[in-house]
Structure formats: structure tokens, C-alpha cells
Write an enzyme that holds these catalytic residues in place. Structure first.
Site, mmCIF file in Angstrom:
data_model
loop_
_atom_site.group_PDB
_atom_site.id
_atom_site.type_symbol
_atom_site.label_atom_id
_atom_site.label_comp_id
_atom_site.label_asym_id
_atom_site.label_seq_id
_atom_site.Cartn_x
_atom_site.Cartn_y
_atom_site.Cartn_z
ATOM 1 C CD GLU A 115 97.764 113.560 38.239
ATOM 2 O OE1 GLU A 115 96.906 114.456 38.037
ATOM 3 O OE2 GLU A 115 98.200 113.369 39.596
ATOM 4 C CG ASP B 173 97.199 111.337 42.712
ATOM 5 O OD1 ASP B 173 96.149 111.558 41.773
ATOM 6 O OD2 ASP B 173 97.272 111.732 43.619
HETATM 7 C C1 NOJ Z 1 95.375 114.100 40.950
HETATM 8 C C2 NOJ Z 1 93.992 113.695 40.737
HETATM 9 O O1 NOJ Z 1 93.633 113.225 39.391
HETATM 10 C C3 NOJ Z 1 93.112 114.530 41.456
HETATM 11 O O2 NOJ Z 1 91.731 114.334 41.259
HETATM 12 C C4 NOJ Z 1 93.589 114.625 43.021
HETATM 13 O O3 NOJ Z 1 92.651 115.872 43.378
HETATM 14 C C5 NOJ Z 1 94.869 115.017 43.179
HETATM 15 N N1 NOJ Z 1 95.861 114.163 42.347
HETATM 16 C C6 NOJ Z 1 95.446 114.849 44.643
HETATM 17 O O4 NOJ Z 1 95.273 113.384 44.752
#
Ligand code: NOJ
Length: 561
Positions: free
Chosen positions: A267, A213
Site C-alpha cells: 500500500e 499496510d
Molecule cells: C490503510 C488501510 O487500508 C486503512 O483502512 C487503515 O485505516 C490505515 N491503513 C491504517 O492502518
């Protein structure tokens, strides 16, 4: 046979990965909230859909300030979802059905309920416990201004002021997301050690990989300077900093130390594709989500540029591309593609935009065939296979997403893409819970989803579910799909046409006219029925080409149009 079986090895190079947003997938206990029992009961559905792996958004104990991305304990399961023993059973059961498991790790921040943060608050200013986070005095004479001028990813300042033990206003702490998600200090050895142990914890339980993440936000410039718009690449104070690469290289060594090497999926939201590809060098992550493609408007030239750029920059580092149309953070494709502006941007998310859902659905079907035919792996977000639209009329008092609140109510938030799946029946909760239960789901399902349930679509090969099932079956069995080369076929300007392997072709018609197809032996699948052998606008077809490729006429515009 798949490309991955022939050339480079690694299941992840070609995989179809299904994203499970646990709260809204299926409720196995009857309390209205999705859980692990619900997922276990539906594993046969996922097997039959034909995906290779499941990515679970965070399933850890959490106060739910940001859909579970505020993690209080990385080695346990939120009691609402089940137990660690159930997660272990789920991982093992899924594997016996040919489904690998990917868990979400959240290294940028923890929950404010996490013991480290609780201890840091209690220990007070200047304590070693606070060194794991970013506590700083405020600016201004009374320290009542945030320590710097950064902006939270959810809007507003990313700093919250604490109170000292005597109740007086104290230091501020950094949270790039909500105040309930304090950022960790990645220069602290405890933070690095802890995350490597968390990775080992899940790898040892048989997970095949992790989704990382907010992967480009972890490292901060130690001086926390304001953002200089003219910063050098890699020297932004908190985005995409050079030092990140060494962290992921160490994670890669850990992932590679397993007999079946584990996979790192990032991500990586960085706009520059060259910068993104740095994370995909052979000694770092395996793959990263293709947000450029996800956000790309339904326009032929833009899509072609996105695809070519993706393939070129990934090839430079030997990484397979990924193709993503949706996830739990973005507007559902059926809705987005039905609007005048078909691109996705967080900044422009608004409610009440005119939407032609029939057009959106038609394009979403074509986009799915495009994504599944391109080289690399593909992601399917739960409900995408059902063609669910964004739910745009959630009553204000039921909205949960902090993005909505932190935008002052301007951004509708992400709940509309997180509504519980409809499984069966004619009325909410559409079989979301165990038979005989009708609990209220935390996010409401629309009254008009009866035709979108799994039950309603399962028997209909023309349905969205039918299309996904067939496409995934063909993708698994057809020579040349998954990882491997792509060859563009000559086509009219508003048509994307390419071949994979010797005989497979995908043609996507983004023009407003019917178009001819290359000479083919079979139509393997099409998003709408062909019209007199030609492909209609906003539609895609998968073909088995006639044997002599040089004899294929181009996919040109029909003379009749
Ligand atoms: C990316 C995640 O996909 C999202 O849902 C989240 O709010 C943020 N990162 C913070 O963790």
C-alpha cells in the site's frame, strides 16, 4: 494463454485479486458479523466469479478501533471471525479451488491492546519496553504540548499523552492514525525481527503473499523534526523515507526463500510515480496498488496520462502494473462516477453531494472493462462486482469509522463502502447470515438493495455480476490479456482504444457521442449493448479484431454525430 504464462513468470503479474473485508462479506455463525465460516461457505461464489486470489483485510484479534487495522496479536484470528484452525482450513480449501490467499500485515503500528504497548505503558518512562514505540516528553513549560507539529493521517495531532504510575501527566506517544494505534519504532531490532517472524508464520501456513499496510510510513526521522516542505525526496520525517527500501529488500529475500516464492503487495500512497516505482525494483515488492488510477477522474485525457505513466514507470523496474477502482477506504465507484467531480481524494470526501447513480453505474461498468483489459493485475473490492453504491445515510449512532470522528464529523468516513454484502432475498440482512437467521448487521444495509443481491443478479448476464463474471472468464482465456504489452489504437480524442495480443481490443467511449469501432469479427463483451454497431457514451467494448490489423479503420467519431 495469459501473458504471464508466455513471458515473465509469476501468477501475480496477471492475477485478478478479490478483496475480502471479512466483517461484511458473509456471516456463517448467525451473529450478524461476517466471519471465516461465512467466507468458507461462499468460496464457490468466488471461484465461479473467476478470480485468482483473495486478499483478506486484517482478521486478527483487534479492539476494532480502525476496522481491524489495530492488531493485538498477529498470529491469531479474532474470535468474532473464527479460529486459526479455521483460517488454515480456509487457506487450504481456497487453494483447492484455485484461489490463493493474501493476508494483510500491519507493520506501522499495533493496537494499544498489543502486549508490547501494554508493557510499555506499565514499564514507565525511559524503560526499554518504551523503546519499541515513540514516547517523548511534551513541549512547553509543563510538557502539555505535543512533541512536534505533525498531523495524524486521520486529522489532529498524532500524539497522545500518557499518565505516569502516580496519575501525573507523563510522556506522549506517536500514532499516525488513531490513539489506539501506536506507531512502532522501526530502528528497534525487536520490531524488525518480530515482523519477519510474522511473515514466516503466515507464509508457512500457505498464504501466497502479503498486503503491506501503510507501507511508506514505517520509518521515522530519529529526531522527529517538524515537516520541512522543502525536504529532499526520501527525507520527509515520516513518509517514503530512504531507509524503507532496505526493510522491504529483506522481506523480499524472505519471500523468495520459499519454493513457491511469496508475494509482497504494497500500500504505497506516494504521489510521485518515480518514487513509487523504487519500491517495485526487482529486489523489493512485487506489486503495489495503483492509487493514481483509482483516484483518476472519469476524463479521457487524465485516464490516458495515468495509464501511460503507470506503464512507463513500472516498465522501468520490470514490475507489472495493478489496476484498482475501489477498496475499503474509498467511495464506491458507482457513486463517485455519478458525481460532477469524479476523482477521489480523502480531503474532499463529503456527504450529500448530488449523485446520478444510473450514470455512475454505467461508467463503473465501463471502468471495470477498462481495468480488466489493461496490462498487469486487477483488484476487485467485495461488492464492486455487484455494483453496490456508497451507503450515505448511515445514522450517526451507527457510524464506526474513526476517520469520521477525528474529522469532527465533516468526513463521512469509510463505512459507506463497508456495508455487509447482500446475498439473497428482498429485505435486510439479504441472506448475509446462515439460512433462517436475520440478525442485525453492525452496519445497516439499505432497504432498496433487493435488486443488487447476488441471487438477483446471478441469473442475469446483463447484471453487474454477470458483466464481471464474463469479463473475468474472457480475461483468463483470451490471448494477450493480463501481463504483457499494450498498443494504443488511433481513436478520437475522448476515446481510449488499445489492442492486446494479436486480435483483442478494448474501446472506452468517454465522449458524449456514439463512436465507431475498429473493424472487428466479434464483440466479446460490452458494458451496454452496441447501438447500430457503434459504442454509446460512457461505455466500453471488448472486441476480437478482424485479422489484418493494418486494415482496421480507426475508432473515430461517427460522422452522424
Ligand atoms: C490503510 C488501510 O487500508 C486503512 O483502512 C487503515 O485505516 C490505515 N491503513 C491504517 O492502518
Amino acid at each position: 494463454m495469459r501473458g504471464s504464462d508466455i513471458g515473465h513468470s509469476g501468477w501475480w503479474r496477471s492475477a485478478a485479486i478479490y478483496q475480502v473485508y471479512v466483517r461484511s462479506f458473509a456471516d456463517g455463525t448467525g451473529d450478524g458479523v461476517g466471519d471465516l465460516a461465512g467466507v468458507r461457505a461462499r468460496l464457490p461464489y468466488l471461484r465461479d466469479l473467476g478470480v485468482d486470489a483473495l486478499w483478506f483485510t486484517p482478521w486478527y484479534p483487534s479492539a476494532g478501533a480502525d476496522g481491524g487495522y489495530d492488531v493485538a496479536d498477529y498470529r491469531a484470528i479474532d474470535p468474532t471471525y473464527g479460529t486459526l484452525a479455521e483460517a488454515e482450513a480456509l487457506i487450504a480449501e481456497a487453494r483447492t479451488m484455485g484461489l490463493r490467499t493474501i493476508v494483510d500485515v500491519v507493520p506501522n503500528h499495533v493496537s494499544d491492546q498489543h502486549p508490547w504497548f501494554v508493557d510499555a505503558l506499565a514499564a514507565g518512562p525511559g524503560s526499554p519496553e518504551r523503546e519499541r514505540f515513540w514516547f517523548r516528553p511534551g513541549r512547553g513549560r509543563r510538557g502539555d504540548e505535543p512533541p512536534n507539529g505533525w498531523t495524524s493521517e486521520f486529522g489532529g495531532t498524532p500524539w497522545t499523552r500518557t499518565k505516569d504510575a502516580d496519575g501525573a501527566p507523563g510522556d506522549w506517544y506517536l500514532h499516525l492514525f488513531t490513539p489506539e494505534q501506536p506507531d512502532l519504532n522501526w530502528t528497534h531490532p525487536d520490531v524488525r525481527r518480530e515482523h519477519e517472524e510474522i511473515l514466516r508464520f503466515w507464509f508457512d501456513r500457505g498464504v501466497a503473499g502479503v498486503r503491506i499496510d501503510s507501507a511508506v510510513l514505517l520509518v521515522k526521522h530519529p529526531g522527529l523534526p517538524d515537516v520541512d516542505p522543502a525536504h529532499q525526496p526520501g527525507d520527509h520525517p515520516y513518509v517514503d523515507r530512504h531507509e524503507l527500501h532496505e526493510i522491504y529488500a529483506s522481506w523480499r529475500r524472505l519471500a523468495d526463500s520459499y519454493d513457491e516464492p511469496r508475494v509482497l503487495i504494497g500500500e504505497v500512497w506516494v504521489p510521485d510515480p518515480q518514487r513509487m516505482s523504487l519500491y517495485l525494483r526487482p529486489d523489493e515488492m512485487h506489486t503495489a496498488f495503483n492509487f493514481d488510477f483509482l483516484a483518476c477522474p472519469w476524463e479521457p485525457a487524465r485516464l490516458r496520462v495515468s495509464i501511460e505513466m503507470t506503464l512507463r514507470t513500472h516498465a522501468q523496474v520490470g514490475a507489472p502494473a495493478t489496476w484498482v477502482l475501489s477498496n475499503h477506504d474509498v467511495t464506491r465507484p458507482v457513486t463517485r462516477y455519478g458525481r460532477a467531480d469524479t476523482s477521489f481524494a480523502f480531503e474532499s470526501k463529503r456527504a450529500g453531494i448530488a449523485t446520478d447513480l444510473a450514470l455512475g453505474q454505467r461508467r463503473a461498468r465501463a471502468a471495470a472493462l477498462l481495468a480488466m483489459a489493461l496490462p498487469g493485475s486487477v483488484y476487485i473490492y467485495q461488492g464492486e462486482e455487484l455494483g453496490l453504491p456508497e451507503v450515505e445515510d448511515i445514522e450517526p449512532h451507527r457510524i464506526q469509522d474513526p476517520m469520521h470522528f477525528r474529522s469532527g464529523g465533516i468526513d463521512p468516513g469509510r463505512d459507506g463502502a463497508r456495508v455487509p454484502l447482500p446475498w439473497s432475498g428482498d429485505t435486510p440482512p439479504y441472506g448475509f447470515g446462515p439460512p433462517g437467521t436475520t440478525p442485525e448487521t453492525p452496519l445497516p444495509q439499505p432497504d432498496d438493495w433487493a435488486a443488487l443481491t447476488v441471487e438477483a443478479q446471478a441469473a442475469d448476464p446483463e447484471s453487474s455480476l454477470g458483466l464481471y463474471r464474463t469479463a473475468l472468464r474472457i480475461r483468463r482465456t483470451q490471448d494477450g490479456l493480463g501481463d504483457g504489452p499494450l498498443r494504443w489504437l488511433p481513436a478520437g480524442g475522448d476515446v481510449l482504444a488499445f489492442a492486446r495480443g494479436d486480435r483483442f481490443a478494448c474501446v472506452v467511449n468517454l465522449s458524449t457521442d456514439l463512436v465507431d469501432l475498429p473493424r472487428y469479427d466479434d464483440v466479446l463483451l460490452s458494458s451496454v449493448p452496441l447501438d447500430g454497431g457503434r459504442l454509446a457514451p460512457d461505455a466500453a467494448a471488448w472486441l476480437r479484431l478482424s485479422p489484418e490489423p493494418e486494415a482496421n479503420p480507426t475508432a473515430s467519431r461517427s460522422a452522424a454525430t
